[in-house]
Design an enzyme around this catalytic site. Structure first.
Site, PDB file in Angstrom:
ATOM      1  N   SER A 180     -11.412  -3.112   3.465  1.00  0.00           N
ATOM      2  CA  SER A 180     -10.125  -2.429   3.456  1.00  0.00           C
ATOM      3  C   SER A 180     -10.027  -1.509   4.664  1.00  0.00           C
ATOM      4  O   SER A 180     -11.038  -1.200   5.304  1.00  0.00           O
ATOM      5  CB  SER A 180     -10.038  -1.593   2.168  1.00  0.00           C
ATOM      6  N   THR A 216       0.816  -1.218   0.000  1.00  0.00           N
ATOM      7  CA  THR A 216       0.000   0.000   0.000  1.00  0.00           C
ATOM      8  C   THR A 216       0.854   1.275   0.000  1.00  0.00           C
ATOM      9  O   THR A 216       1.956   1.293   0.514  1.00  0.00           O
ATOM     10  CB  THR A 216      -0.926   0.023   1.247  1.00  0.00           C
ATOM     11  N   THR A 255      -2.741   0.038  -3.559  1.00  0.00           N
ATOM     12  CA  THR A 255      -2.114  -1.096  -2.865  1.00  0.00           C
ATOM     13  C   THR A 255      -1.990  -2.334  -3.750  1.00  0.00           C
ATOM     14  O   THR A 255      -2.795  -2.519  -4.671  1.00  0.00           O
ATOM     15  CB  THR A 255      -2.959  -1.464  -1.615  1.00  0.00           C
ATOM     16  N   ASP A 288      -7.380  -9.760   2.270  1.00  0.00           N
ATOM     17  CA  ASP A 288      -8.221  -8.826   3.023  1.00  0.00           C
ATOM     18  C   ASP A 288      -9.637  -9.372   3.204  1.00  0.00           C
ATOM     19  O   ASP A 288     -10.438  -8.787   3.925  1.00  0.00           O
ATOM     20  CB  ASP A 288      -8.264  -7.451   2.339  1.00  0.00           C
TER      21      ASP A 288
HETATM   22  N1  GLY Z   1      -4.593  -3.985   1.625  1.00  0.00           N
HETATM   23  C1  GLY Z   1      -4.711  -3.056   2.669  1.00  0.00           C
HETATM   24  C2  GLY Z   1      -6.070  -2.497   2.830  1.00  0.00           C
HETATM   25  O1  GLY Z   1      -6.807  -2.434   1.861  1.00  0.00           O
HETATM   26  O2  GLY Z   1      -6.441  -2.135   3.914  1.00  0.00           O
END
Ligand code: GLY
Length: 582
Positions: free
Chosen positions: A459, A390, A408, A430
């Site tokens: 996220s 990210t 990210t 995620d």
């Molecule tokens: N991949 C990190 C987020 O989306 O929180």
């Protein structure tokens, strides 16, 4: 993998986020009078500034910065990933949120990770973190095209050119990229393109080495000429599917052709005299911040944070307590709002906020369960549709438009394989791999966030713009750092607005983090909390742990003056970026 093992994995990730060298950290804040870009790679900030100098808007600059970030630090973001844009357009004072997060391929199912072997060797090695089954359908190319079509002035070919040039001529490997490569080099070398980045027998990408990416340069050129269609259809799409399937994934050409960007209503609230505008679901980050602010403002006057005393123990304690409830809500209720009946209004109901404020004790850390107020009578239905690393940057342009983008590939170097030179994401981690299991960031997965065809995973990314009482944007902020993204943003913004810190002080100040599970208050090695503060917090009953850092934040403070604006742009010294501007 047990929760303990996952917690250890989490700690490893925290350690991996690179500390910059003293030299890199020198110019992490700069002040400009016309426009500014703050990214976590100096060359990416410069790519954005090049667009602004050429008459482009904040959207053009953000797009060029995103593309350059993917080249300069492929560990954190790139065309194989996805993200969110929050855009303030000065001409009509509108705020727009574009969701270009990765989507689960059509073959995804809630139990898709149940029978897959856990260990493929090395770190972050589960099937949701490594190789083909870990990748969602990339959203970045469609997102960039959408933001430029909607808010930009410059041709895509011009916007893609700085990144193409960097990929072709080479970029210098920085500390953060090098450190992350050291942890994952064995896995990266299984991919033919990434293998070529390493010298013979090299165990990492050395700081200062030149990284050339000719395949990515060709892909960027095609994207500049033909737009997102060049990625989602035709030769490059076939290459993405081939690479994904070769590494065990099930992505199809149809998945790519079906990808679309979604415009959503930004989340916002009026707190502490400002309007805070941030990411709506599928981000849980914006919800966490807005709920925390509401709880803090709802505390009895004598405990409510004020500008007095700085971020002292009473304030840090209140912050940590205010986050516990929203993180529990995230575990239980959050999922893709297009697939789950996510009842944000009920979750944000004033009586629920009041109950959490009432549960707060000024000198005792409560167990997270004390802040748990489940929605009655039952949890929302999960509506499974039939068809179903990210980086953050801020831009302010000369017209007063503001772009906040968080982008990210999830864990460092995504799923650690490439397609057409692009590092492919592992955003599927995620999702909840199984109900009650923690992901790489220690976030416990709930049923609404199980994978399903076309779903977007929850996220923490929370691009944020704060406006003053006159409706003028005064701060752009956002962060990278998994579950710690939002707690870091909130502290950096509150440091500026509540405690009168300038951008340098706000970024340098120690940060804390609490996410309910584990029931541990974390502070940083990078910016250590004074011992007296740690003692004051542990005396209140907080379990305390030190991690390397609490996310990496980019921010621009917009000071409105009689002559125009003064832009204070900062790239977090925790990652070594530098702003650019004029
Ligand atoms: N991949 C990190 C987020 O989306 O929180």
């Amino acid at each position: 993998m047990t929760r303990l093992a996952r917690a250890l994995a989490l700690l490893c990730f925290a350690l991996l986020i690179g500390a910059p060298t003293a030299e890199e950290a020198e110019d992490f804040v700069a002040t400009y009078g016309r426009y500014a870009v703050a990214a976590d790679q100096a060359v990416a900030s410069q790519a954005g500034a090049e667009m602004l100098e050429a008459g482009g808007t904040a959207a053009d600059a953000a797009a060029a910065t995103m593309l350059a970030l993917g080249v300069a630090n492929p560990a954190s973001s790139g065309m194989g990933g996805g993200g969110f844009l929050l855009y303030y357009r000065a001409s009509d004072q509108s705020l727009t949120f574009l969701d270009f997060r990765e989507r689960a391929p059509g073959a995804s199912t809630p139990d898709m990770y149940d029978d897959v072997p856990e260990s493929m060797g090395g770190r972050a090695n589960s099937a949701s973190q490594l190789h083909g089954l870990a990748s969602g359908v990339p959203g970045e190319p469609a997102g960039i095209e959408a933001m430029v079509q909607r808010f930009g002035k410059l041709p895509l070919a011009q916007i893609a050119e700085p990144a193409r040039r960097l990929a072709s001529e080479g970029t210098v490997v920085g500390e953060a990229t090098s450190r992350m490569s050291a942890a994952f080099s064995d896995q990266m070398k299984r991919d033919p393109v990434m293998r070529g980045w390493f010298g013979p027998d090299a165990a990492l990408l050395p700081v200062g080495a030149t990284l050339r990416q000719p395949e990515l340069a060709r892909t960027l050129q095609a994207f500049g000429r033909q737009g997102a269609a060049a990625i989602y259809r035709g030769r490059i799409a076939r290459e993405i599917v081939r690479a994904n399937n070769r590494f065990g994934g099930k992505m199809t050409l149809q998945d790519l052709a079906d990808y679309s960007v979604v415009e959503r209503e930004p989340a916002s609230t009026q707190r502490f005299g400002y309007r805070w505008v941030t990411a709506p679901p599928p981000s849980a980050g914006g919800f966490t911040m807005l709920q925390s602010l509401a709880i803090l403002e709802g505390l009895p006057a004598r405990w409510r944070p004020t500008g007095e005393g700085g971020p002292n123990a009473a304030f840090l304690h209140a912050l940590a307590e205010s986050w516990k409830g929203p993180y529990l809500d995230r575990e239980r209720y959050f999922g893709d709002p297009d697939h789950v009946d996510l009842q944000i209004e009920r979750l944000m109901a004033p009586e629920r906020i009041r109950a959490r404020a009432d549960a707060f004790h000024p000198t005792l850390a409560n167990p997270p369960a004390d802040f748990d107020f489940p929605l009655a009578p039952e949890e929302p239905d999960i509506v499974q549709s039939d068809n179903a690393g990210t980086s953050h940057l801020c831009v302010v342009d000369a017209e007063g438009n503001v772009a906040a983008v968080t982008t990210t590939v999830n864990l460092p170097f995504g799923a650690r394989y490439t397609a057409a030179g692009m590092v492919m994401n592992d955003e599927m981690d995620d999702f909840a791999r199984a109900v009650g299991e923690a992901n790489a960031f220690g976030l416990i997965g709930g049923a609404p966030n199980l994978p399903g065809p076309g779903k977007r995973p929850v996220s923490t990314m929370s691009p944020t713009i704060v406006l003053d009482a006159q409706g003028r944007p005064v701060i752009c902020a956002g962060a990278a750092g998994g579950s710690r993204i939002v707690t870091a943003i909130q502290q950096v913004v509150m440091n500026q607005l509540l405690f009168g810190m300038n951008v340098r002080e706000a970024l340098e100040a120690p940060r804390i983090h609490h996410q309910a599970h584990p029931n541990t208050l974390r502070s940083e090695e990078f910016a250590p909390l004074p011992d007296a503060l740690i003692r004051a917090l542990t005396a209140r009953g907080h379990e305390h742990e030190t991690i390397h850092n609490v996310a990496t934040v980019q921010t621009i403070r917009i000071h409105h003056t009689d002559d125009g604006v003064r832009l204070e742009a900062g790239s977090d010294p925790r990652k070594g970026g530098r702003p650019a501007g004029s």
